[in-house]
Design a protein around this motif. Structure first.
Motif, short mmCIF file in Angstrom:
data_model
loop_
_atom_site.label_atom_id
_atom_site.label_comp_id
_atom_site.label_asym_id
_atom_site.label_seq_id
_atom_site.Cartn_x
_atom_site.Cartn_y
_atom_site.Cartn_z
N ALA A 33 0.84 -1.21 0.00
CA ALA A 33 0.00 0.00 0.00
C ALA A 33 0.87 1.25 0.00
O ALA A 33 0.58 2.22 -0.71
N GLN A 34 1.94 1.21 0.78
CA GLN A 34 2.85 2.35 0.84
C GLN A 34 3.50 2.60 -0.53
O GLN A 34 3.55 3.74 -1.00
N ARG A 35 3.98 1.55 -1.16
CA ARG A 35 4.59 1.69 -2.49
C ARG A 35 3.59 2.26 -3.49
O ARG A 35 3.92 3.16 -4.27
N LEU A 36 2.39 1.72 -3.48
CA LEU A 36 1.37 2.20 -4.42
C LEU A 36 0.97 3.64 -4.14
O LEU A 36 0.77 4.43 -5.08
N SER A 37 0.89 4.02 -2.88
CA SER A 37 0.49 5.39 -2.55
C SER A 37 1.55 6.39 -2.94
O SER A 37 1.25 7.55 -3.24
N GLU A 38 2.80 5.96 -2.95
CA GLU A 38 3.89 6.86 -3.36
C GLU A 38 3.77 7.25 -4.83
O GLU A 38 4.25 8.30 -5.23
N ASN A 39 3.12 6.41 -5.62
CA ASN A 39 2.96 6.69 -7.05
C ASN A 39 1.67 7.43 -7.36
O ASN A 39 1.45 7.81 -8.51
N LEU A 40 0.82 7.63 -6.36
CA LEU A 40 -0.44 8.35 -6.58
C LEU A 40 -0.19 9.86 -6.63
O LEU A 40 0.60 10.38 -5.86
N THR A 41 -0.89 10.51 -7.50
CA THR A 41 -0.90 11.97 -7.50
C THR A 41 -2.13 12.44 -6.73
O THR A 41 -3.07 11.66 -6.50
N SER A 42 -2.13 13.68 -6.36
CA SER A 42 -3.29 14.24 -5.67
C SER A 42 -4.53 14.12 -6.55
O SER A 42 -5.62 13.82 -6.06
N GLU A 43 -4.36 14.34 -7.84
CA GLU A 43 -5.49 14.26 -8.76
C GLU A 43 -6.03 12.83 -8.85
O GLU A 43 -7.24 12.63 -8.89
N ALA A 44 -5.14 11.86 -8.90
CA ALA A 44 -5.58 10.46 -8.94
C ALA A 44 -6.30 10.08 -7.65
O ALA A 44 -7.31 9.38 -7.69
N TRP A 45 -5.81 10.58 -6.53
CA TRP A 45 -6.49 10.34 -5.26
C TRP A 45 -7.89 10.94 -5.31
O TRP A 45 -8.86 10.35 -4.86
N GLY A 46 -7.99 12.13 -5.88
CA GLY A 46 -9.27 12.83 -5.96
C GLY A 46 -10.31 12.12 -6.79
O GLY A 46 -11.52 12.27 -6.55
N VAL A 47 -9.89 11.31 -7.76
CA VAL A 47 -10.85 10.56 -8.58
C VAL A 47 -11.67 9.62 -7.70
O VAL A 47 -12.87 9.46 -7.89
N ALA A 48 -11.02 9.03 -6.71
CA ALA A 48 -11.72 8.11 -5.81
C ALA A 48 -12.62 8.85 -4.82
O ALA A 48 -13.52 8.26 -4.24
N TYR A 49 -12.36 10.13 -4.64
CA TYR A 49 -13.13 10.93 -3.69
C TYR A 49 -13.69 12.15 -4.42
O TYR A 49 -13.47 13.29 -4.02
N GLY A 50 -14.42 11.89 -5.47
CA GLY A 50 -14.91 12.94 -6.35
C GLY A 50 -15.77 14.01 -5.69
O GLY A 50 -15.87 15.12 -6.19
N GLY A 51 -16.37 13.70 -4.56
CA GLY A 51 -17.21 14.68 -3.88
C GLY A 51 -16.42 15.69 -3.07
O GLY A 51 -16.98 16.67 -2.59
N ASN A 52 -15.14 15.43 -2.89
CA ASN A 52 -14.31 16.34 -2.11
C ASN A 52 -13.89 17.56 -2.93
O ASN A 52 -13.82 17.51 -4.15
N ASP A 53 -13.59 18.61 -2.24
CA ASP A 53 -13.08 19.83 -2.85
C ASP A 53 -11.68 19.54 -3.40
O ASP A 53 -10.81 19.06 -2.66
N PRO A 54 -11.42 19.82 -4.67
CA PRO A 54 -10.09 19.57 -5.23
C PRO A 54 -8.96 20.24 -4.45
O PRO A 54 -7.83 19.76 -4.47
N ALA A 55 -9.26 21.30 -3.74
CA ALA A 55 -8.23 21.96 -2.94
C ALA A 55 -7.77 21.07 -1.78
O ALA A 55 -6.71 21.31 -1.20
N LEU A 56 -8.56 20.05 -1.45
CA LEU A 56 -8.23 19.16 -0.34
C LEU A 56 -7.58 17.85 -0.78
O LEU A 56 -7.23 17.02 0.07
N TYR A 57 -7.42 17.64 -2.06
CA TYR A 57 -6.88 16.38 -2.56
C TYR A 57 -5.48 16.10 -1.99
O TYR A 57 -5.20 14.98 -1.56
#
Length: 74
Positions: free
Chosen positions: A27-51
Motif C-alpha cells: 500500500a505504501q509503495r502504491l500510494s507513493e505513485n499516486l498523485t493528488s489528482e488520482a487520489w481525488g478521482v476516488a473521492y470525487g465529492g471532495n473539494d479539489p483543494a483538499l486532494y
C-alpha cells in the motif's frame, strides 16, 4: 493502495501480523505513485483543494499501520 491497506488491516485484526505488514508495504509503495489528482478521482465529492491533504492523510494512515506491525512483532 486502498485495497492493500484495508486487506492489511483485516489481516492485522486476525493476528496475521507478518502478512499484514506485506500488504501495508505494498500500500505504501502504491500510494507513493499516486498523485493528488488520482487520489481525488476516488473521492470525487471532495473539494479539489483538499486532494493533497487527503492523499497525505492516507499515506500517514498507512505509515501508522506499519508501525502497528512493528510494535506487535517485538
Amino acid at each position: 493502495a486502498w485495497l492493500e491497506n484495508a486487506y492489511g488491516l483485516a489481516l492485522l485484526n486476525l493476528g496475521e501480523k507478518a502478512e499484514a505488514r506485506l500488504h501495508f508495504l505494498q500500500a505504501q509503495r502504491l500510494s507513493e505513485n499516486l498523485t493528488s489528482e488520482a487520489w481525488g478521482v476516488a473521492y470525487g465529492g471532495n473539494d479539489p483543494a483538499l486532494y493533497f491533504r487527503g492523499l497525505s492523510e492516507m499515506r500517514e494512515s498507512i505509515a501508522q499501520n506499519l508501525l502497528l506491525t512493528e510494535k506487535e512483532r517485538s
